[in-house]
Design an enzyme around this catalytic site. Structure first.
Site, PDB file in Angstrom:
ATOM      1  N   GLU A  54      51.889  76.437 -29.986  1.00 27.57           N
ATOM      2  CA  GLU A  54      52.000  74.997 -29.972  1.00 27.57           C
ATOM      3  C   GLU A  54      50.815  74.308 -29.104  1.00 27.57           C
ATOM      4  O   GLU A  54      51.111  73.683 -27.820  1.00 27.57           O
ATOM      5  CB  GLU A  54      53.413  74.800 -29.108  1.00 27.57           C
ATOM      6  CG  GLU A  54      54.547  74.973 -30.142  1.00 27.57           C
ATOM      7  CD  GLU A  54      55.844  74.415 -29.594  1.00 27.57           C
ATOM      8  OE1 GLU A  54      55.817  73.963 -28.333  1.00 27.57           O
ATOM      9  OE2 GLU A  54      56.845  74.234 -30.198  1.00 27.57           O
ATOM     10  N   GLU A 110      59.728  77.874 -35.306  1.00 24.53           N
ATOM     11  CA  GLU A 110      61.033  77.284 -34.470  1.00 24.53           C
ATOM     12  C   GLU A 110      61.751  76.394 -35.093  1.00 24.53           C
ATOM     13  O   GLU A 110      60.958  75.307 -35.683  1.00 24.53           O
ATOM     14  CB  GLU A 110      60.369  76.977 -33.185  1.00 24.53           C
ATOM     15  CG  GLU A 110      59.677  77.916 -32.258  1.00 24.53           C
ATOM     16  CD  GLU A 110      59.168  77.528 -30.994  1.00 24.53           C
ATOM     17  OE1 GLU A 110      59.602  76.240 -30.552  1.00 24.53           O
ATOM     18  OE2 GLU A 110      58.321  78.157 -30.382  1.00 24.53           O
TER      19      GLU A 110
HETATM   20  C1  LIG Z   1      65.117  73.974 -27.440  1.00 25.32           C
HETATM   21  C2  LIG Z   1      64.221  75.047 -26.952  1.00 25.32           C
HETATM   22  O1  LIG Z   1      64.297  75.916 -26.267  1.00 25.32           O
HETATM   23  N1  LIG Z   1      62.922  74.599 -27.099  1.00 25.32           N
HETATM   24  C3  LIG Z   1      61.899  75.252 -26.711  1.00 25.32           C
HETATM   25  C4  LIG Z   1      60.976  75.937 -27.962  1.00 25.32           C
HETATM   26  O2  LIG Z   1      59.810  76.489 -27.624  1.00 25.32           O
HETATM   27  C5  LIG Z   1      59.024  75.635 -26.832  1.00 25.32           C
HETATM   28  C6  LIG Z   1      57.957  76.273 -26.886  1.00 25.32           C
HETATM   29  O3  LIG Z   1      57.579  76.708 -27.952  1.00 25.32           O
HETATM   30  C7  LIG Z   1      59.518  75.122 -25.548  1.00 25.32           C
HETATM   31  O4  LIG Z   1      58.770  74.295 -24.915  1.00 25.32           O
HETATM   32  C8  LIG Z   1      60.957  74.531 -25.709  1.00 25.32           C
HETATM   33  O5  LIG Z   1      61.647  74.235 -24.725  1.00 25.32           O
END
Ligand SMILES: CC(=O)N[C@H]1CO[C@H](CO)[C@@H](O)[C@@H]1O
Ligand SMILES: *[C@@H]1O[C@H](CO)[C@@H](O)[C@H](O)[C@H]1NC(C)=O
Ligand SMILES: *[C@@H]1O[C@H](CO)[C@@H](O)[C@H](O)[C@H]1NC(C)=O
Length: 346
Positions: free
Chosen positions: A172, A280
């Protein structure tokens, strides 16, 4: 199936599947010419925890996925994929930088969990969970794209003999230009191939590699011409279904928001011939979200094989009953998503 073989041939094999999926509660159906997912699993999130404490202490600030969790997802659920985040500063300590020696202990722990997963016949993608930031600065402040390639070549060399390993280059990136991110990703793809590692590679774009903004963030232009001498690289995107797309609110925008947010990205994959992987996706366990996740996965399987698969966010020993957790046993007891929206597509 070996993922090191050409993705083109994978899609031909998979395109022959034609099935209908019916969810366990019979409330959702997915019909049409469906291409099963090649990779289907979950993020095992924990080794990147405690990122304000570098290097931090194993067992206090961070940990590694539980083997019992891997066992559950492979043996009981039927998943064949895990995404394992790590922290770049722990693997490549700032004292010597990203092109320097790896921390032997942290590397050993990563190698152990990777071997455990691939030893069970599943695939594992590991990724620096760093958002294009290293030691407090954007990566390009101190390191060139070639340096980033050197980091990945050094890491990939250690795994060349394991064909169930996948290299997920950077989690990300955000607040950096798509063209800059694409340049770093391309350099790493080239360096990994020059190091004779042939496995699947995932690249990620800027704007948190969001699927819903893929065609408006600059990513679609910057990544259109991404190339891999082995044609074995896929574009990893992420998508959450709450109003701001952050995955922090249990309320989904609507029961159809999953398919809607993926639609433009799917069309781009179909136009460019790139393969996609939804690295994700996460949402609450309520009626709207179950339907929205189900709809997202259905639309992916209806897309003619451009989506290789997905991984749910999240599992890991410290997620407990967080609303998107499917970690056994506590997470699985609160999650409707696993039985109602994910397992129907296995
Ligand atoms: C819902 C959750 O846990 N979101 C996380 C997913 O991953 C990103 C990073 O890749 C996190 O920043 C989020 O908090
Ligand atoms: C990769 O794809 C290009 C374009 O389709 C093709 O010309 C090339 O032969 C492929 N390379 C491999 C190694 O499959
Ligand atoms: C979650 O989103 C809903 C609907 O948008 C909103 O009503 C609620 O206040 C949000 N909850 C939190 C904790 O932000």
């Amino acid at each position: 199936m070996k993922l090191s073989s050409s993705l083109v041939s994978l899609s031909i094999i998979l395109a022959s599947a034609n099935a209908a999926v019916t969810s366990k509660r019979q409330t959702n159906t997915c019909e049409g010419d469906l291409t099963p997912f090649e990779l289907f699993g979950v993020n095992e999130s924990c080794a990147e925890f405690g990122n304000t404490n570098i290097p931090g202490e194993f067992g206090t600030d961070y940990t590694w996925p539980a083997e019992s969790s891997i066992d559950y997802f492979v043996d009981t659920v039927g998943f064949n994929f895990f995404r394992v985040p790590f922290l770049l500063e722990r693997l490549a300590p700032p004292a010597t930088g990203i092109t320097g020696d790896f921390d032997a202990t942290y590397l050993g722990q990563l190698q152990d969990i990777v071997s455990y997963i691939t030893g069970k016949g599943a695939y594992v993608a590991f990724e620096p969970h760093n958002f294009f930031i290293y030691d407090g600065s954007t990566l390009d402040a101190k390191y060139t794209a070639e340096d980033f390639g050197t980091f990945w070549a050094n890491l990939a060399k250690l795994f060349v003999s394991d064909d169930h390993v996948i290299f997920d280059l950077m989690n990300e990136p955000h607040d950096v230009e798509a063209t800059l991110v694409a340049e770093y990703m391309q350099a790493a793809v080239n360096a990994i191939r020059a190091a004779d590692a042939t496995q699947l590679i995932f690249v990620e774009g800027t704007s948190w590699t969001g699927a819903w903004t893929w065609t408006t963030s600059g990513n679609s232009e910057a990544f259109a011409s991404l190339s891999d001498p082995l044609n074995n690289t896929a574009i990893q995107m992420h998508q959450y279904l709450d109003s701001d797309g952050s995955g922090t609110n249990e309320t989904c925008v609507s029961s159809t928001i999953g398919a809607e947010r993926l639609a433009d990205a799917t069309a781009w994959l179909q136009e460019t011939g790139h393969k996609g992987f939804l690295g994700e996706i996460g949402a609450g366990s309520n009626d709207d979200c179950v339907a929205a996740v189900y709809g997202a996965l259905c639309s992916m399987q209806q897309a003619g094989g451009v989506w290789l698969g997905l991984s749910w966010w999240a599992a890991g020993p410290w997620w407990d009953t967080y609303f998107t957790s499917i970690e056994p046993p506590s997470g699985t007891s609160v999650s409707r998503i696993l039985p109602e929206a994910l397992e129907p597509f296995l």
